[in-house]
Motif scaffolding. Sequence first.
Motif, PDB file in Angstrom:
ATOM      1  N   LEU A  50       6.115  14.062  -5.196  1.00 25.44           N
ATOM      2  CA  LEU A  50       4.903  13.514  -5.806  1.00 25.44           C
ATOM      3  C   LEU A  50       4.952  13.650  -7.317  1.00 25.44           C
ATOM      4  N   SER A  51       4.540  12.579  -8.009  1.00 27.71           N
ATOM      5  CA  SER A  51       4.619  12.604  -9.476  1.00 27.71           C
ATOM      6  C   SER A  51       3.672  13.656 -10.069  1.00 27.71           C
ATOM      7  N   ALA A  52       2.545  13.943  -9.389  1.00 26.47           N
ATOM      8  CA  ALA A  52       1.546  14.862  -9.947  1.00 26.47           C
ATOM      9  C   ALA A  52       2.028  16.307  -9.981  1.00 26.47           C
ATOM     10  N   ASN A  53       2.717  16.739  -8.914  1.00 24.94           N
ATOM     11  CA  ASN A  53       3.042  18.167  -8.831  1.00 24.94           C
ATOM     12  C   ASN A  53       4.457  18.479  -8.353  1.00 24.94           C
ATOM     13  N   GLY A  54       5.245  17.475  -8.079  1.00 24.74           N
ATOM     14  CA  GLY A  54       6.631  17.711  -7.650  1.00 24.74           C
ATOM     15  C   GLY A  54       6.769  18.173  -6.209  1.00 24.74           C
ATOM     16  N   ASN A  55       5.646  18.224  -5.478  1.00 23.14           N
ATOM     17  CA  ASN A  55       5.728  18.608  -4.057  1.00 23.14           C
ATOM     18  C   ASN A  55       6.318  17.459  -3.244  1.00 23.14           C
ATOM     19  N   PRO A  56       6.892  17.787  -2.063  1.00 24.40           N
ATOM     20  CA  PRO A  56       7.453  16.704  -1.238  1.00 24.40           C
ATOM     21  C   PRO A  56       6.377  15.701  -0.836  1.00 24.40           C
ATOM     22  N   ASN A  57       6.715  14.437  -0.875  1.00 24.71           N
ATOM     23  CA  ASN A  57       5.812  13.370  -0.432  1.00 24.71           C
ATOM     24  C   ASN A  57       6.229  12.947   0.967  1.00 24.71           C
ATOM     25  N   ALA A  58       5.444  13.364   1.966  1.00 20.50           N
ATOM     26  CA  ALA A  58       5.791  13.087   3.365  1.00 20.50           C
ATOM     27  C   ALA A  58       5.773  11.582   3.662  1.00 20.50           C
ATOM     28  N   ASN A  59       5.140  10.815   2.807  1.00 20.11           N
ATOM     29  CA  ASN A  59       5.005   9.373   3.058  1.00 20.11           C
ATOM     30  C   ASN A  59       5.990   8.522   2.259  1.00 20.11           C
ATOM     31  N   ALA A  60       6.859   9.173   1.505  1.00 22.93           N
ATOM     32  CA  ALA A  60       7.687   8.426   0.549  1.00 22.93           C
ATOM     33  C   ALA A  60       8.526   7.324   1.221  1.00 22.93           C
ATOM     34  N   GLU A  61       9.250   7.686   2.267  1.00 27.51           N
ATOM     35  CA  GLU A  61      10.133   6.682   2.874  1.00 27.51           C
ATOM     36  C   GLU A  61       9.336   5.606   3.594  1.00 27.51           C
ATOM     37  N   HIS A  62       8.244   6.035   4.221  1.00 27.24           N
ATOM     38  CA  HIS A  62       7.368   5.059   4.885  1.00 27.24           C
ATOM     39  C   HIS A  62       6.885   4.021   3.873  1.00 27.24           C
ATOM     40  N   ASP A  63       6.380   4.517   2.743  1.00 25.03           N
ATOM     41  CA  ASP A  63       5.771   3.612   1.762  1.00 25.03           C
ATOM     42  C   ASP A  63       6.820   2.739   1.063  1.00 25.03           C
ATOM     43  N   ALA A  64       7.957   3.321   0.761  1.00 22.69           N
ATOM     44  CA  ALA A  64       9.033   2.519   0.145  1.00 22.69           C
ATOM     45  C   ALA A  64       9.536   1.470   1.140  1.00 22.69           C
ATOM     46  N   PRO A  90       0.835  -1.201   0.000  1.00 27.38           N
ATOM     47  CA  PRO A  90       0.000   0.000   0.000  1.00 27.38           C
ATOM     48  C   PRO A  90       0.873   1.255   0.000  1.00 27.38           C
ATOM     49  N   SER A  91       0.335   2.337  -0.557  1.00 31.21           N
ATOM     50  CA  SER A  91       1.056   3.619  -0.478  1.00 31.21           C
ATOM     51  C   SER A  91       0.053   4.755  -0.519  1.00 31.21           C
ATOM     52  N   ALA A  92       0.408   5.858   0.093  1.00 29.44           N
ATOM     53  CA  ALA A  92      -0.492   7.014   0.150  1.00 29.44           C
ATOM     54  C   ALA A  92      -0.832   7.461  -1.265  1.00 29.44           C
ATOM     55  N   ASN A  93      -2.116   7.615  -1.551  1.00 32.42           N
ATOM     56  CA  ASN A  93      -2.617   7.992  -2.887  1.00 32.42           C
ATOM     57  C   ASN A  93      -2.189   7.028  -3.980  1.00 32.42           C
ATOM     58  N   ASN A  94      -1.797   5.835  -3.602  1.00 34.37           N
ATOM     59  CA  ASN A  94      -1.260   4.850  -4.548  1.00 34.37           C
ATOM     60  C   ASN A  94      -0.118   5.445  -5.386  1.00 34.37           C
ATOM     61  N   GLU A  95       0.664   6.294  -4.719  1.00 38.34           N
ATOM     62  CA  GLU A  95       1.780   6.971  -5.407  1.00 38.34           C
ATOM     63  C   GLU A  95       2.895   5.991  -5.794  1.00 38.34           C
ATOM     64  N   GLN A  96       3.034   4.921  -4.972  1.00 43.29           N
ATOM     65  CA  GLN A  96       4.101   3.921  -5.215  1.00 43.29           C
ATOM     66  C   GLN A  96       5.463   4.611  -5.353  1.00 43.29           C
ATOM     67  N   PRO A  97       5.853   5.319  -4.288  1.00 43.82           N
ATOM     68  CA  PRO A  97       7.045   6.167  -4.359  1.00 43.82           C
ATOM     69  C   PRO A  97       8.354   5.400  -4.165  1.00 43.82           C
ATOM     70  N   TRP A  98       8.452   4.248  -4.803  1.00 41.70           N
ATOM     71  CA  TRP A  98       9.644   3.410  -4.622  1.00 41.70           C
ATOM     72  C   TRP A  98      10.293   3.131  -5.962  1.00 41.70           C
ATOM     73  N   GLU A  99      11.530   2.747  -5.877  1.00 35.58           N
ATOM     74  CA  GLU A  99      12.286   2.349  -7.073  1.00 35.58           C
ATOM     75  C   GLU A  99      13.268   1.290  -6.597  1.00 35.58           C
ATOM     76  N   PHE A 100      13.476   0.285  -7.405  1.00 37.02           N
ATOM     77  CA  PHE A 100      14.433  -0.767  -7.039  1.00 37.02           C
ATOM     78  C   PHE A 100      15.405  -0.960  -8.189  1.00 37.02           C
ATOM     79  N   GLN A 101      16.679  -0.896  -7.886  1.00 32.04           N
ATOM     80  CA  GLN A 101      17.689  -1.199  -8.902  1.00 32.04           C
ATOM     81  C   GLN A 101      18.393  -2.458  -8.420  1.00 32.04           C
ATOM     82  N   TYR A 102      18.640  -3.391  -9.323  1.00 34.68           N
ATOM     83  CA  TYR A 102      19.245  -4.643  -8.878  1.00 34.68           C
ATOM     84  C   TYR A 102      20.390  -5.058  -9.790  1.00 34.68           C
ATOM     85  N   ALA A 103      21.216  -5.913  -9.271  1.00 29.44           N
ATOM     86  CA  ALA A 103      22.329  -6.473 -10.056  1.00 29.44           C
ATOM     87  C   ALA A 103      22.557  -7.904  -9.599  1.00 29.44           C
ATOM     88  N   LEU A 104      22.872  -8.764 -10.558  1.00 33.72           N
ATOM     89  CA  LEU A 104      23.170 -10.161 -10.251  1.00 33.72           C
ATOM     90  C   LEU A 104      24.673 -10.397 -10.252  1.00 33.72           C
TER      91      LEU A 104
END
Length: 192
Positions: A95-109, A45-59
């Motif tokens: 936030l992807s919609a307006n570029g404002n800070p997402n207070a929930n970003a780290e929580h959701d990620a 789950p994420s606030a506003n379904n923003e999905q404020p995460w990114e994963f980079q991986y390497a094998l």
Amino acid sequence: MIKHAITKHPVLDLIKERWSARSFSPKEITTEQVHTILEAASWAPSANNEQPWEFQYALKGSAGFDSIWNCLAAGNQPWNKHAAGFIVSIARKTLSANGNPNANAEHDAGIATGYLLLQASSMGIYTHPMGGVDKVKLSNELKLTEDEKILCVISFGYLDDAEKLEEPFKGRELTARVRKPLAEFVKLVSSY
Ligand SMILES: Cc1cc2nc3c(=O)[nH]c(=O)nc-3n(C[C@H](O)[C@H](O)[C@H](O)COP(=O)(O)O)c2cc1C
């Protein structure tokens, strides 16, 4: 298994069985498996379904693996030589919609990261989240923008014998896991 959680309440087996391993076997993990683990993360789950995460991986065996390994703290490098791969967990701060800070970003990620740890565990794949990373160096290596904040690096792989580790890592691998009792962190809200 010594590392399985011993709980007072009927906690899910999946949660009890996940633990942060250090002894990784040479057996490879496939891209398909990593994608399965990361799709599980996306169902957090994420606030506003923003999905404020990114994963980079390497094998293992790739230049990406080596560059992430080079950014690990000295205490994390020896046992991670045998990891099958790394996932870098990143929060997108605005936030992807307006570029404002997402207070929930780290929580959701963070929740998404928890999901991926459990998905991996359900597949018999062991993980180990690490904050002991030179995050400035790794941000530069990954060419991250100001918007992208590294939360942790997660190493993963199949489990190998603890005896293959050197001290102090072997001792840590064999030590039972402990948690604070609920009385230390749970309070019933009552009227004041
Ligand atoms: C954000 C984060 C950072 C961590 N950093 C490290 C680390 O740098 N090195 C390490 O060996 N373990 C690290 N750990 C693993 C913790 O020590 C471990 O999760 C904790 O002791 C509980 O053990 P368990 O995961 O086996 O239940 C980290 C865990 C998290 C969530």
